[in-house]
Scaffold this active site. Sequence first.
Site: not given
Length: 421
Positions: A131, A138, A204, A206, A238, A242, A245, A258, A262, A369
């Site tokens: 990844d 970002h 996320e 992606e 993904d 938070r 992490q 993570k 996925t 975000e």
Amino acid sequence: MVLKSLVEVHSDSHFPLENLPYGVFRIKKTNSECRIGVAIGDYVLDLYVIATAGLFDGPVLKSSECFNQPNLNKFLELGRPAWKEARATLQKLLSDTEPTLRDDASLRRKALHPMDKVEMLLPVAVGDYTDFYSNINHATNCGLMFRGSENPIKPNWFCLPIAYHGRASSIVVSGTDIIRPRGQDRPKGNSPPYFGPSRKMDFELEMAAVVGPGNELGKPINVNEAADHIFGLVLMNDWSARDIQGWECMPLGPFLGKSFGTTISPWIVTLDALEPFVCDGPTQNPPPLPYLAEKESRNYEIELEVFIKPAGQEHSYAVTKSNFKHLYWTISQQLAHHTVNGCNLRPGDLLGSGTMSGPEPGTYGSLLELTWNGTKPLSLGGATRTFIEDGDEVIFTGCCKGNGYTVGFGKCSGKILPSPY
């Protein structure tokens, strides 16, 4: 001019004759074998049936068993000559002017399956998954939240495509439920660390490049030849815890925050299908080192959108719109950097792009975000969200708009279930 298929393709379909993405399926409610197929309109074309009928008669595929497999890995390994030959054959067979399939009712019944009658599976056996962290918007937003405005991005980010090695075993196909992970969160005061279900579940937005022919151990891939080692792209969520992490990531990076799941979309859209939507890559400052310097820097104009369907509601709500063109380090640069130390890639490996945030708040690619780490809740049809709650479903879509047609990826979706522990 829009290509016309013998199969009816609605004007808003993601799967016209210009696309022909590859996937793996089986017939629902049966014990049928996994089959390789391409999407056309609301149907899946069974490539095992086409191959068995002797219709792949070009020099590369004529004697190949690549479509008599449970996944696409063997086909990916054959490389671009095989991919181009297959695309030309399939576009001809599915054309409304070609009688071979059009006028053979028996063959059509065997080869074409309605999409609502099939179950989509992972298209490849993923041996390894990397990844990347290659979106400047970002990276800036995360830096502003956690590092401050003086130095939001570390200098090395502008010199190389940052990445970490992800967990291939927990990659799942769209529609698979994800159980809320458990782990530690940072302690408050003198208390021990929190342990339990994540309280900051996030998506996320992606995409991921699917590797075709790999490279031998110790032999890097030249950045200007990297595209020949990339079969196509998929949508990728993904998922991120938070809180877990944030507590665990120093000094070695993400782990339990993570590795729990996925999600990827079932259809791989080839680089050949995406060729009409190539756009210029970004200006990179400082200029990349020679091994990352492309003769032609190419990104892709792919419109991306995220919806959340809150638990207990019938409707889903758009929360962000972005575009793959915002990638700072291109997929060719990512692949070249991955192999520059001699690391060997293999067919079916996935290279995640990194979160695809645009430059403005309505285009950010994560709830971290969009809600600025939970300080600005989103309104979703009477419900509010700072992070994902149990029962919420997150849905990604992606497409390229052509002149009278759309090349799309379908959808990439997953629902968060409560931790049973």
